[in-house]
Design an enzyme around this catalytic site. Structure first.
Site, PDB file in Angstrom:
ATOM      1  CD  GLU A 109      -2.644  -1.436   2.462  1.00  0.00           C
ATOM      2  OE1 GLU A 109      -2.410  -0.663   3.418  1.00  0.00           O
ATOM      3  OE2 GLU A 109      -3.395  -2.419   2.547  1.00  0.00           O
TER       4      GLU A 109
ATOM      5  N   PRO B 297      -1.815  -9.785   1.423  1.00  0.00           N
ATOM      6  CG  PRO B 297      -0.057 -10.150   2.916  1.00  0.00           C
ATOM      7  CD  PRO B 297      -0.499  -9.233   1.805  1.00  0.00           C
ATOM      8  CD  GLU B 298      -3.398  -6.235   3.348  1.00  0.00           C
ATOM      9  OE1 GLU B 298      -2.900  -5.105   3.268  1.00  0.00           O
ATOM     10  OE2 GLU B 298      -3.460  -7.030   2.384  1.00  0.00           O
ATOM     11  CB  VAL B 299      -8.295 -11.565   2.763  1.00  0.00           C
ATOM     12  CG1 VAL B 299      -9.360 -12.662   2.886  1.00  0.00           C
ATOM     13  CG2 VAL B 299      -8.959 -10.249   2.374  1.00  0.00           C
TER      14      VAL B 299
ATOM     15  NE  ARG C 124      -3.174  -8.266  11.575  1.00  0.00           N
ATOM     16  CZ  ARG C 124      -2.299  -7.573  12.284  1.00  0.00           C
ATOM     17  NH1 ARG C 124      -1.843  -6.402  11.845  1.00  0.00           N
ATOM     18  NH2 ARG C 124      -1.868  -8.023  13.444  1.00  0.00           N
TER      19      ARG C 124
END
Length: 257
Positions: A114, A133-135, A139
């Site tokens: 980001e 990779p947040e999901v 996150r």
């Protein structure tokens, strides 16, 4: 400057050089790094630089949130504030009048991705690895990516990148329109600095107006874009800076002829 130990700042030849400096943790994001990055962008604005380059020390640009660091529990209000401070990085990049160029190598994941993609231009080494990779770790994306990513790659591709969280390399990032230049590994900072120097040498008012017009135009309807373009074009033509640039151009043409 707050956070100076994890964010380095210097100005050379009118160009701010900002380095994320947690190399042992691949510049993973912690609150003090976010604060340091916001402070560095504020300082660059105060010092009226012509451009800025954002890079990472060590083996990576930024590997995302530091999931190995155990933080004490915080309130929902404090958690919300921290997320908003991450978003403030994107806000600052968009609001400063000078171009911000990210020089990416190694990992640029999660918040690191980001930070990179929030910049006005992105130079990536061939070894760069991007991803959201947040999901997969329970996150959510921040940094305005829910808005910026669909603008750049389209809503269907944005959902694919965020929901699946698959990593992709520099060449793929360029194909998607997320990266401006792909260079040989180890050459990313030099290439970004060269772009920054070129931009810093251009009429600064014209650069700022072009940056703001493009950002606003991408986020509004065509009629609003028309109005913004006229406002900024008129302001540019009436400025002393414009007259100097035009005279320099005419002189160069005479020499060439």
């Amino acid at each position: 400057m707050k956070g100076a130990s994890v964010v380095e700042y210097e100005v050379v030849g009118g160009v701010a050089r900002i380095h994320l400096n947690r190399p042992r943790r691949l510049n993973a994001v912690v609150p003090e790094l976010v604060e340091g990055l916001n402070a560095a962008l504020d300082r660059a604005l105060e010092e009226e630089v012509g451009a800025a380059v954002l890079a990472g020390r060590g083996r990576a640009f930024c590997s995302g949130a530091d999931l190995k660091r155990r933080e004490p529990p915080v309130s929902e209000a404090e958690l919300r504030r921290r997320m908003q401070r991450v978003q403030d990085v994107t806000r600052r990049v968009r609001r400063v009048p000078f171009p911000v160029i990210s020089a990416v190598h190694g990992y640029a994941l999660g918040a690191g991705c980001e930070f990179a993609l929030a910049c006005d231009l992105v130079v990536a080494a061939r070894d760069a690895v991007f991803g959201f990779p947040e999901v997969s770790v329970g996150r959510g994306v921040t940094g305005g990516i829910s808005h910026l990513l669909p603008l750049a790659v389209g809503p269907a591709r944005a959902k694919e990148l965020v929901l699946l969280g698959e990593r992709f390399g520099a060449e793929r990032a360029a194909e998607l329109g997320l990266v401006n230049r792909v260079v040989e590994s180890g050459k990313h900072e030099a290439a970004a600095l060269e772009l920054a120097r070129r931009l810093s040498g251009l009429p600064r008012g014209a650069v700022a107006r072009a940056k703001y017009a493009l950002d606003r135009g991408a986020q509004s309807g065509i009629e609003t874009a028309f109005e913004v373009e006229v406002d900024y074009a008129v302001a540019a033509r009436l400025s002393e800076e414009s007259e100097r640039a035009a005279e320099e151009f005419r002189n160069r043409k005479k020499e060439e002829d």
